[in-house]
Motif scaffolding. Structure first.
Motif, PDB file in Angstrom:
ATOM      1  N   LYS A 257       0.076   8.891  -4.920  1.00 30.12           N
ATOM      2  CA  LYS A 257      -0.889   9.291  -5.939  1.00 30.12           C
ATOM      3  C   LYS A 257      -0.398  10.540  -6.660  1.00 30.12           C
ATOM      4  O   LYS A 257       0.518  11.212  -6.210  1.00 30.12           O
ATOM      5  CB  LYS A 257      -2.249   9.527  -5.286  1.00 30.12           C
ATOM      6  N   LYS A 258      -1.029  10.846  -7.787  1.00 34.67           N
ATOM      7  CA  LYS A 258      -0.621  11.988  -8.606  1.00 34.67           C
ATOM      8  C   LYS A 258      -0.784  13.312  -7.885  1.00 34.67           C
ATOM      9  O   LYS A 258      -0.037  14.244  -8.120  1.00 34.67           O
ATOM     10  CB  LYS A 258      -1.423  12.020  -9.911  1.00 34.67           C
ATOM     11  N   ASP A 259      -1.777  13.408  -6.998  1.00 38.52           N
ATOM     12  CA  ASP A 259      -2.001  14.669  -6.297  1.00 38.52           C
ATOM     13  C   ASP A 259      -1.082  14.847  -5.089  1.00 38.52           C
ATOM     14  O   ASP A 259      -1.197  15.812  -4.351  1.00 38.52           O
ATOM     15  CB  ASP A 259      -3.458  14.804  -5.872  1.00 38.52           C
ATOM     16  N   GLY A 260      -0.159  13.920  -4.870  1.00 36.38           N
ATOM     17  CA  GLY A 260       0.825  14.058  -3.811  1.00 36.38           C
ATOM     18  C   GLY A 260       0.470  13.357  -2.518  1.00 36.38           C
ATOM     19  O   GLY A 260       1.275  13.342  -1.591  1.00 36.38           O
ATOM     20  N   THR A 261      -0.702  12.780  -2.419  1.00 32.55           N
ATOM     21  CA  THR A 261      -1.081  12.076  -1.203  1.00 32.55           C
ATOM     22  C   THR A 261      -0.493  10.672  -1.207  1.00 32.55           C
ATOM     23  O   THR A 261      -0.179  10.113  -2.244  1.00 32.55           O
ATOM     24  CB  THR A 261      -2.608  11.981  -1.065  1.00 32.55           C
ATOM     25  N   THR A 262      -0.345  10.117  -0.027  1.00 31.50           N
ATOM     26  CA  THR A 262       0.172   8.765   0.128  1.00 31.50           C
ATOM     27  C   THR A 262      -0.968   7.869   0.568  1.00 31.50           C
ATOM     28  O   THR A 262      -1.537   8.061   1.637  1.00 31.50           O
ATOM     29  CB  THR A 262       1.295   8.732   1.175  1.00 31.50           C
ATOM     30  N   GLU A 263      -1.296   6.889  -0.256  1.00 31.27           N
ATOM     31  CA  GLU A 263      -2.352   5.945   0.070  1.00 31.27           C
ATOM     32  C   GLU A 263      -1.699   4.647   0.512  1.00 31.27           C
ATOM     33  O   GLU A 263      -0.793   4.134  -0.153  1.00 31.27           O
ATOM     34  CB  GLU A 263      -3.232   5.690  -1.153  1.00 31.27           C
ATOM     35  N   ILE A 264      -2.142   4.140   1.654  1.00 32.27           N
ATOM     36  CA  ILE A 264      -1.592   2.885   2.163  1.00 32.27           C
ATOM     37  C   ILE A 264      -2.708   1.871   2.314  1.00 32.27           C
ATOM     38  O   ILE A 264      -3.875   2.227   2.471  1.00 32.27           O
ATOM     39  CB  ILE A 264      -0.873   3.090   3.508  1.00 32.27           C
ATOM     40  N   LYS A 265      -2.332   0.604   2.244  1.00 24.60           N
ATOM     41  CA  LYS A 265      -3.254  -0.487   2.547  1.00 24.60           C
ATOM     42  C   LYS A 265      -2.785  -1.098   3.848  1.00 24.60           C
ATOM     43  O   LYS A 265      -1.593  -1.340   4.040  1.00 24.60           O
ATOM     44  CB  LYS A 265      -3.254  -1.515   1.430  1.00 24.60           C
ATOM     45  N   ILE A 266      -3.743  -1.312   4.750  1.00 30.41           N
ATOM     46  CA  ILE A 266      -3.407  -1.845   6.066  1.00 30.41           C
ATOM     47  C   ILE A 266      -4.233  -3.091   6.342  1.00 30.41           C
ATOM     48  O   ILE A 266      -5.355  -3.241   5.850  1.00 30.41           O
ATOM     49  CB  ILE A 266      -3.638  -0.794   7.178  1.00 30.41           C
ATOM     50  N   LYS A 267      -3.636  -4.005   7.117  1.00 27.22           N
ATOM     51  CA  LYS A 267      -4.363  -5.175   7.600  1.00 27.22           C
ATOM     52  C   LYS A 267      -4.075  -5.324   9.082  1.00 27.22           C
ATOM     53  O   LYS A 267      -3.110  -4.745   9.609  1.00 27.22           O
ATOM     54  CB  LYS A 267      -3.963  -6.425   6.832  1.00 27.22           C
ATOM     55  N   ARG A 268      -4.895  -6.085   9.752  1.00 19.10           N
ATOM     56  CA  ARG A 268      -4.709  -6.280  11.188  1.00 19.10           C
ATOM     57  C   ARG A 268      -3.432  -7.053  11.455  1.00 19.10           C
ATOM     58  O   ARG A 268      -3.076  -7.964  10.710  1.00 19.10           O
ATOM     59  CB  ARG A 268      -5.904  -6.996  11.787  1.00 19.10           C
TER      60      ARG A 268
END
Length: 119
Positions: A79-90
């Motif tokens: 993301k622009k603010d430097g955080t890492t967003e992930i999508k997870i599944k089982r």
């Protein structure tokens, strides 16, 4: 004048040391993690849906059942603010709470708080 030069050199070296910080853990698609215990009753950094949305979709809203589940990363987004967003599944292909297949999480915060644990 010397004081200002020393202060400038000190601040530049400090900024350089912060930019070379390698404490950030890299995450890739396909990495496997385990959902840990949250610090409070609810997960703060894993974006599980609210109870009413789980119930509307026919699921059972029990956040304790998610604890200990193995999950796999399906997408990584900086993301622009430097955080890492992930999508997870089982990892076993099931659904979270019987209603949702994929959820998002703030990777760095979830790792430091213990909500996600590396295997």
């Amino acid at each position: 004048m010397i004081k200002y030069a020393i202060t400038l050199l000190f601040s530049v070296s400090l900024l350089n040391a912060q930019s070379n910080d390698t404490s950030q853990t890299e995450v890739n698609v396909g990495d496997v993690f385990e959902i840990g215990k949250p610090e409070t009753n609810k997960y703060k950094h894993i974006d599980f849906p609210r109870e009413n949305f789980i119930i509307k979709r026919g699921g059972i809203a029990n956040y304790r059942r998610a604890q200990g589940e193995e999950v796999v990363v399906t997408a990584v987004k900086e993301k622009k603010d430097g955080t890492t967003e992930i999508k997870i599944k089982r990892n076993d292909g099931g659904r979270f709470f019987g209603s949702h297949t994929v959820v998002t999480a703030d990777f760095n915060e979830a790792i430091t708080s213990g909500e996600l644990q590396a295997l």
